[in-house]
Design a protein around this motif. Structure first.
Motif, mmCIF file in Angstrom:
data_model
loop_
_atom_site.group_PDB
_atom_site.id
_atom_site.type_symbol
_atom_site.label_atom_id
_atom_site.label_comp_id
_atom_site.label_asym_id
_atom_site.label_seq_id
_atom_site.Cartn_x
_atom_site.Cartn_y
_atom_site.Cartn_z
ATOM 1 N N ASP A 19 -14.638 -0.808 16.780
ATOM 2 C CA ASP A 19 -13.151 -0.684 17.061
ATOM 3 C C ASP A 19 -12.537 0.221 16.303
ATOM 4 N N TRP A 20 -12.602 1.536 16.665
ATOM 5 C CA TRP A 20 -12.390 2.751 15.726
ATOM 6 C C TRP A 20 -10.869 3.128 15.787
ATOM 7 N N GLN A 21 -9.908 1.942 15.570
ATOM 8 C CA GLN A 21 -8.548 2.283 15.392
ATOM 9 C C GLN A 21 -8.127 1.917 14.120
ATOM 10 N N GLU A 22 -7.047 2.462 13.251
ATOM 11 C CA GLU A 22 -6.668 2.292 12.041
ATOM 12 C C GLU A 22 -6.146 0.760 11.823
ATOM 13 N N ASN A 23 -6.875 0.063 10.808
ATOM 14 C CA ASN A 23 -6.202 -1.111 10.494
ATOM 15 C C ASN A 23 -4.799 -1.233 10.005
ATOM 16 N N LYS A 24 -3.870 -1.862 10.869
ATOM 17 C CA LYS A 24 -2.373 -1.544 10.635
ATOM 18 C C LYS A 24 -2.004 -2.530 9.247
ATOM 19 N N THR A 25 -2.837 -3.319 8.826
ATOM 20 C CA THR A 25 -2.460 -4.003 7.525
ATOM 21 C C THR A 25 -2.776 -2.904 6.580
ATOM 22 N N LYS A 26 -3.945 -2.545 6.446
ATOM 23 C CA LYS A 26 -4.469 -1.566 5.271
ATOM 24 C C LYS A 26 -3.595 -0.438 5.446
ATOM 25 N N LEU A 27 -3.536 0.309 6.524
ATOM 26 C CA LEU A 27 -3.023 1.810 6.786
ATOM 27 C C LEU A 27 -1.868 1.559 7.701
ATOM 28 N N PRO A 28 -0.808 1.150 7.258
ATOM 29 C CA PRO A 28 0.381 1.070 8.310
ATOM 30 C C PRO A 28 0.808 2.421 8.868
ATOM 31 N N ASN A 29 0.564 3.313 8.169
ATOM 32 C CA ASN A 29 0.890 4.880 8.684
ATOM 33 C C ASN A 29 -0.247 5.573 9.106
ATOM 34 N N GLY A 30 -1.468 4.884 9.222
ATOM 35 C CA GLY A 30 -2.626 5.521 9.960
ATOM 36 C C GLY A 30 -3.336 6.464 8.813
ATOM 37 N N ILE A 31 -4.381 7.277 9.313
ATOM 38 C CA ILE A 31 -5.056 8.093 8.432
ATOM 39 C C ILE A 31 -4.256 9.435 8.369
ATOM 40 N N ALA A 32 -3.378 9.755 9.247
ATOM 41 C CA ALA A 32 -2.582 10.987 9.125
ATOM 42 C C ALA A 32 -1.908 11.155 7.808
ATOM 43 N N SER A 33 -1.306 9.758 7.482
ATOM 44 C CA SER A 33 -0.431 9.828 6.323
ATOM 45 C C SER A 33 -1.342 9.951 5.069
ATOM 46 N N LEU A 34 -2.565 9.814 5.173
ATOM 47 C CA LEU A 34 -3.576 9.991 4.059
ATOM 48 C C LEU A 34 -3.914 11.306 3.841
ATOM 49 N N VAL A 35 -4.303 11.877 5.081
ATOM 50 C CA VAL A 35 -4.545 13.551 5.121
ATOM 51 C C VAL A 35 -3.366 14.353 4.554
ATOM 52 N N SER A 36 -2.394 13.696 4.757
ATOM 53 C CA SER A 36 -1.008 14.431 4.585
ATOM 54 C C SER A 36 -0.740 14.250 2.839
ATOM 55 N N GLU A 37 -1.208 13.282 2.329
ATOM 56 C CA GLU A 37 -1.048 12.890 0.818
ATOM 57 C C GLU A 37 -2.095 13.771 0.222
#
Length: 737
Positions: free
Chosen positions: A386-404
């Motif tokens: 189930d390769w969708q971002e976990n909404k509890t851990k990553l509410p803003n998804g992988i994209a926010s981490l890439v930006s960070e």
């Protein structure tokens, strides 16, 4: 040419009589034995036809300057009667005259099990200044079945790749019961096999023994992660066990990521035949008329300069021809796994991204646990598939981490295990037919998971989409860690009608996915991880920039593991991380990890001030010396098994710069470098200086950096790195004046 034309014109006639007559004519045409030397810079494999038109191996050894003298080799052996004329066959078949282990076994369309392969023709193509390809065609005189043998040579590196193609035009299907990639035949006084076994956290454990009469088999039946218990690499020393720089030794490795089988048979005449290929266990292959069955490549390198000579030739070949981007760069990284395991959220990860910048590495790698919602991946018993971002851990998804990551001037990478599925997952609920499992048997799990059926094109597309969607949503994604932790239990494909094809078609499906990924994303670095070295081979390494040798990152253990891996794989391909495993200080751990592609898996915020400063300085030093480690020639100076101090030298091609790693591997009282360690590979006439690198803050070196030595002195007398309990790890830079 005339005989081939006759065969073509008469091939439509009934029965085997025409074929037999044509082969009778061919046998007379080839009554003078044909010699086919397969040569590299230093070695030669010599093929020769005999009076029955069989193709045999008459020599494997040092290249002769006069090719005509290959004809005289056979007459020099006065061994006992051979009986069959095919005991040294280039590709031994079963059911006819062969009395030994065959490379190929078939059942013809009419039910007959015999096969007699006879020489038809050969062709050599020069691919470039360094590469040549020999193709030899063999045919059965009665049945319309053909085998083509391929020998691809890399002249400068002394490497040969061998594989075979099998096809037929019989009136019905032919079943292949065995289908080796290659056969070799050696003559010597004795043979010494160095093989490797292991398990999780105990990879690449060496064993060396003298081969005795009978068959020694190295194999795997695990389906995936097939190197877990047994490695598909080995070496055979001739006459006596080879040392690092002396002796004749043959390296062998199968380029295949599935079940493998390597057989070494010492016969009644004390000759050794070697067969290597896909494991035919539970895998008879039904070959349709005109279909071509191609085996994976088997590579070999024959060295007359010991194990070190063979490994340096193999490293050069790998970097130049096989390893993805083998001459390119690599990214240093910080991994979160041992910092957080599954327990993280966006806030924690953003703090780790700041640590990544502070440490000075190139990339932050987010490991397992970032995905799945209905069955969140909070431990290893749920969520795979189930390769969708976990909404509890990553509410803003992988994209926010890439930006960070971009904001911190570092790159971002991510972990996936796309070939596997958790029973507790939405994917399993929606597509139980995509899972490898027997329909009438209880499920049996490895690490709480099952394997997806990559023989199914729909599953192949799903796995590709998993990777593709990550890049589509996150174009700046810079690194993939591709894991594979399960083996195949209860092998069964709901997609296949012929279950005996499963083990083969799973691996072919994996390669199809990887080829598609690399076509769209040719340059993205990817680590080949399989809970350690469970899947490292040169077929897989065409698609990956590096591999993970072991989950065991205890630096003392890693010295031993990396030593053995280094015989077959160059330093640039080995991903080595600094972790909290082991009792050694941060300097020792970092020094060991620098002998490859360096990474960190530590809690940076918990490092003491001097530890952090050391790591930062070590990374700067590493960036200056990594070209030598990655592209230089490796010389193993003192092994960790029989010495208190292990030592390894990496030396550039010009012999002007080198890096020497020295480690205390014995904690007994007073253990250390009592005697000098002799260097290798230097120019004896040049003068060199030794300077200590990676000094821990507040310490001074005991090495006199102002003193110089000739290469002759360093290779004859040696140097003393002054390794002892309080100086357990010493890294030296070698520079020519």
């Amino acid at each position: 040419m005339q005989l081939r034309t006759m065969y073509k014109n008469w091939s439509g006639l009934k029965g085997g009589y025409i074929l037999a007559f044509v082969f009778f004519l061919q046998a007379n045409a080839f009554s003078q034995n044909i010699i086919i030397p397969v040569e590299t810079q230093h070695s030669a494999l010599v093929l020769q036809t005999n009076s029955n038109n069989n193709l045999n191996i008459v020599y494997l050894g040092a290249k002769l300057s006069d090719k005509k003298e290959y004809e005289a080799i056979t007459a020099q052996y006065k061994q006992t009667s051979e009986y069959t004329g095919v005991s040294n066959a280039a590709y031994p078949a079963s059911g006819s005259r062969n009395l030994f282990e065959p490379a190929i076994t078939v059942t013809h369309a009419d039910g007959n099990n015999s096969l007699d392969l006879q020489y038809v023709r050969h062709e050599t193509k020069k691919l470039d200044e360094n590469q040549s390809l020999l193709t030899v065609t063999l045919k059965d005189p009665v049945y319309d079945l053909e085998v083509r043998l391929f020998y691809k040579t890399y002249f400068k590196e002394d490497v040969t790749e061998q594989w075979s193609e099998i096809k037929h035009n019989e009136k019905g299907n032919v079943v292949l019961h065995k289908f080796a990639s290659a056969a070799l035949y050696l003559k010597a006084e004795s043979y010494w096999l160095r093989q490797y076994h292991g398990d999780w956290a105990k990879e690449m454990q060496p064993e060396e023994s003298r081969l005795t009469h009978g068959i020694k088999t190295l194999d795997s039946k695990l389906g995936t992660r097939t190197d877990l218990f047994q490695a598909p690499v080995f070496m055979v020393s001739l006459d006596k066990p080879a040392t690092e720089e002396e002796g004749t030794v043959l390296y062998g490795a199968l380029e295949w990521s599935g079940n493998f089988r390597i057989e070494l048979e010492l016969d009644n005449q004390d000759n050794l035949r070697l067969l290597a290929g896909v494991n035919n266990h539970a895998s008879p292959y039904t070959l349709k008329p005109a279909e071509v069955f191609t085996t994976p490549a088997f590579l070999s390198v024959l060295s007359f300069r010991g194990k070190g000579g063979a490994s340096r030739q193999l490293h050069a070949w790998a970097r130049n021809y096989k390893l993805l981007d083998g001459k390119g760069d690599r990214l240093t990284l910080l991994n979160n796994w041992e910092s957080t395991y599954f327990d993280f959220n966006e806030t924690k990860l953003k703090a780790l991204l700041k640590d990544t910048k502070a440490l000075g590495v190139d990339l932050f790698l987010l490991d397992d646990g970032w995905f799945a919602n209905k069955y969140p991946r909070n431990n290893d018993d749920a969520g795979l598939g189930d390769w969708q971002e976990n909404k509890t851990k990553l509410p803003n998804g992988i994209a926010s981490l890439v930006s960070e990551a971009q904001a911190n001037d570092v790159k971002f990478g991510i972990w996936i295990e796309p070939e596997m599925v958790s029973p507790r997952s939405e994917l399993y609920e929606k597509h139980p037919d995509w899972v490898v499992k027997q329909p009438n048997r209880k499920e049996y799990y490895f690490r709480n998971q099952l394997v997806l059926d990559l023989s199914n094109p729909q599953v192949q597309q799903f796995v590709f989409n998993t990777v593709d969607n990550l890049f589509i949503k996150n174009p700046k994604l810079a690194y993939i860690k591709w894991d594979c932790n399960a083996v195949v239990y209860n092998a069964y494909s709901a997609h296949l009608t012929n279950q005996s094809h499963f083990y083969l078609q799973y691996v072919q499906g994996l390669y199809a996915v990887l080829q598609k990924i690399r076509k769209k994303y040719p340059t993205v670095p990817m680590m080949l991880c399989s809970g350690g070295g469970g899947r490292v081979d040169y077929a897989a390494l065409q698609y990956f920039t590096e591999f993970w040798p072991s989950d065991n990152t205890d630096p003392l253990e890693r010295i031993f593991m990396q030593w053995e891996y280094s015989y077959f794989y160059p330093a640039i391909s080995s991903a080595n991380h600094v972790t909290d495993w082991g009792k050694q200080p941060i300097k020792f751990r970092t020094d060991v990890a620098m002998m490859g592609k360096l990474g960190f898996d530590i809690v940076v915020s918990k490092l003491q001030e001097k530890e952090l400063r050391f790591c930062q300085d070590a990374l700067k030093t590493y960036n200056t010396i990594k070209p030598i480690i990655w592209q230089g020639e490796q010389y193993r100076l003192q092994d960790p098994v029989s010495n208190a101090v292990a030592a390894v030298l990496y030396l550039n091609e010009q012999k002007t710069s080198g890096v020497i790693f020295n480690y205390l591997v014995n904690n007994r009282y007073g253990a250390g470098s009592e005697r000098p360690i002799r260097l290798k590979g230097l120019d004896p006439k040049k003068r060199y200086r030794l300077k200590e690198l990676n000094l821990y803050p507040g310490t001074t070196s005991t090495i006199d950096a102002d003193k110089s030595y000739t290469g002759e002195f360093l290779m004859t007398i040696g140097y003393n790195p002054d390794v002892k309990a309080e100086r357990a790890s010493v890294v030296l830079e070698l520079k020519a004046e």
